[in-house]
Design an enzyme around this catalytic site. Structure first.
Site, PDB file in Angstrom:
ATOM      1  N   SER A 217      -0.735   8.272  -8.696  1.00 35.94           N
ATOM      2  CA  SER A 217       0.405   8.274  -9.614  1.00 35.94           C
ATOM      3  C   SER A 217       0.107   8.960 -10.946  1.00 35.94           C
ATOM      4  CB  SER A 217       0.895   6.853  -9.853  1.00 35.94           C
ATOM      5  OG  SER A 217       1.467   6.308  -8.679  1.00 35.94           O
ATOM      6  N   THR A 260       1.453  -2.313  -8.045  1.00 36.87           N
ATOM      7  CA  THR A 260       0.893  -2.169  -6.704  1.00 36.87           C
ATOM      8  C   THR A 260       0.112  -3.425  -6.330  1.00 36.87           C
ATOM      9  OG1 THR A 260      -0.344  -0.659  -5.260  1.00 36.87           O
ATOM     10  CG2 THR A 260      -1.195  -0.970  -7.499  1.00 36.87           C
ATOM     11  N   LYS A 264       2.898  -7.258  -6.492  1.00 35.23           N
ATOM     12  CA  LYS A 264       4.319  -6.977  -6.301  1.00 35.23           C
ATOM     13  C   LYS A 264       5.166  -8.248  -6.206  1.00 35.23           C
ATOM     14  CE  LYS A 264       3.554  -2.482  -4.153  1.00 35.23           C
ATOM     15  NZ  LYS A 264       3.882  -1.564  -3.043  1.00 35.23           N
ATOM     16  N   ASP A 300      10.042   0.909  -3.040  1.00 38.83           N
ATOM     17  CA  ASP A 300       9.259   1.070  -1.811  1.00 38.83           C
ATOM     18  C   ASP A 300      10.153   1.163  -0.582  1.00 38.83           C
ATOM     19  OD1 ASP A 300       6.745   1.118  -2.979  1.00 38.83           O
ATOM     20  OD2 ASP A 300       6.438  -1.047  -2.803  1.00 38.83           O
ATOM     21  N   GLY A 322       2.981  -8.629   3.723  1.00 37.94           N
ATOM     22  CA  GLY A 322       2.864  -8.704   2.277  1.00 37.94           C
ATOM     23  C   GLY A 322       4.027  -8.031   1.574  1.00 37.94           C
ATOM     24  N   ALA A 324       4.456  -4.860   0.486  1.00 31.96           N
ATOM     25  CA  ALA A 324       4.861  -3.583   1.070  1.00 31.96           C
ATOM     26  C   ALA A 324       5.583  -3.805   2.392  1.00 31.96           C
ATOM     27  CB  ALA A 324       3.643  -2.687   1.267  1.00 31.96           C
TER      28      ALA A 324
END
Length: 457
Positions: A217, A260, A264, A300, A322, A324
């Site tokens: 990033s 991240t 999250k 996401d 999780g 993500a």
């Protein structure tokens, strides 16, 4: 300094702009006044003769012709509806969003001759337009100031104080010192410290994770900020406590935060507002500050959805449960897929499946499910880990395998999938599409996936 004031009608842009221009000894440019001068007509007459579409064309022409030098620019309420306007206004500028409560905006506009935008009674129109533009205004603002109950001169002084705030002033100094300490990359840390000392108006964003050293990033944001001439920097924040990070984010008056692993889900109770998509997912990867308010979003799921558009309605397996994985499940359900969640901890997989209204099963039954789409959403395979939960024996050429891990680009799972003849989608594609949405939340500017791919390669 080039200061651009934005906000709804009745938030005080014209009067505050005049006061700011006096404070800074700068020229004041009112875009509505320029439109009237160039058209030779008042704005109500322009609307009557050309409609709102004609007015917006004239507005774009005026904004495109604004001088690039130092000035205070007061804009019309709808100027940011055009991306062309937004990009032009943001270049080399500090964007200031003025807000006010409903009663104040009504009182300031009830005698105006400006044409209505919705045909509704004024109070309802203000409420409707405010709701429609809230996220856009917040995204485009460097700072936000509430003008309710304040004289224009008082607001101008508040704006100047925020714009002139230096990193040496407590409590911001302590917060930024903490954030510098939390950056694990020595060269990045030293460069940012130098920038903060030399540029008191510098805007700051960052990525919060534990770890955060693997993230690409920073290089992406550095390139995008430069591309659009935004006076911003982006830092890594690697620290075990998201509560301490958010505390420093508030005190340091940062603009945006990428979130991240493993934060999250943990970040949600620390925020003031959370977007409905993020609430449904139960995870936030994007935090934006406007004034004292921290708003959470999830981009996401958009990063998962975009590369899989052609697979609507297919049979899918999601590995992981999780943050993500929750975003991926939300995306796959939005695509109408027949979804089964597989997770090594079956209880957690079952909890996510119950939330999403889909099936769950142990990882050992993967072959029996014969999925058309496989989405991997665990950290397994993230550099330096070389593991994989599936091998080429589990996969076949009829599958599409999407690994959300993006470092390395070709993860062990994708290497196995490619060897089996499956179509592979690297995690960089999720990163690209979610980054487009996240950059818009941070700046208001929409960027194309191709541009993001270009700057991360």
């Amino acid at each position: 300094m080039r200061i651009v004031l934005t906000g709804l009608r009745g938030t005080g842009k014209t009067l505050v702009g005049a006061a700011l221009a006096d404070l800074y000894h700068l020229p004041l440019i009112d875009t509505d006044e320029r439109i009237e001068q160039e058209a030779g007509m008042a704005i109500p007459e322009i609307f009557a003769a050309e409609g709102e579409e004609g007015f917006r064309r004239r507005e774009e022409q005026v904004v495109a012709g604004l001088p690039a030098g130092q000035a205070v620019i007061s804009t019309g309420g709808g100027v940011l509806l055009s991306q062309r306007n937004l990009v032009a206004l943001r270049r080399g500028s500090r964007m200031v969003l003025l807000t006010a409560d409903l009663e104040t905006m009504y009182r300031r506009t009830c005698t105006s001759d400006r044409p209505p935008l919705t045909g509704k009674p004024l109070v309802d129109e203000i409420r409707t337009v405010a709701a429609a533009r809230r996220d856009l205004y917040r995204a485009a603002a460097d700072i936000c100031v509430d003008t309710t109950g304040k004289e224009p001169g008082t607001v101008a002084l508040e704006v100047r104080a925020l714009l002139n705030e230096t990193w040496r002033t407590e409590p911001r100094a302590g917060a930024l010192s903490f954030l510098l300490q939390a950056n694990p990359a020595e060269r990045e840390r030293e460069a940012l410290a130098a920038d903060l000392k030399s540029d008191p108006e510098l805007g700051l964003c960052g990525i919060a994770g534990f770890p955060a050293s693997h993230s690409i990033s920073p290089q992406m944001y550095a390139a995008l900020f430069a591309r659009f001439n935004l006076d911003y920097r982006y830092t890594r924040i690697e620290w075990p406590s998201i509560a301490e990070i958010v505390g420093a984010f508030r005190a340091g008056r940062l603009r945006g935060l990428s979130v991240t692993i493993p934060f999250k889900e943990q970040v949600i109770p620390l925020l003031d507002t959370v977007d409905p998509d993020a609430t449904a997912i139960g995870a936030v990867n994007t935090v934006v500050r406007c004034g004292d308010d921290l708003a959470g979003f999830n981009t996401d799921w958009l990063g998962v959805s975009a590369p899989l558009q052609q697979h609507r309605g297919e049979k899918a397996v999601l590995i992981g449960a999780g943050g993500a994985a929750a975003a991926a499940a939300y995306a796959l359900k939005h695509l109408g897929m027949d979804l089964t969640i597989l997770n090594r901890t079956e209880e957690r997989g079952r909890a996510l499946a119950d939330r999403c209204g889909c099936s769950t099963a142990p990882l050992s039954v993967f072959r029996d499910l014969a999925p058309e789409v496989v989405v991997h959403a665990t950290p397994v395979g993230m550099h330096p880990d070389t593991g994989t939960l599936l091998t080429r024996a589990d996969l076949d050429e009829g599958m599409t395998v999407f690994d959300l891990v993006y470092t390395p680009r070709m993860t062990p799972l994708l290497v196995e999938a490619e060897a089996a003849g499956a179509r592979v989608i690297p995690g960089t594609e999720m990163f690209v599409h979610q980054a487009c949405a996240q950059f818009e939340h941070f700046t208001g500017i929409r960027v194309s996936p191709d541009l993001v791919r270009e700057v991360i390669e």
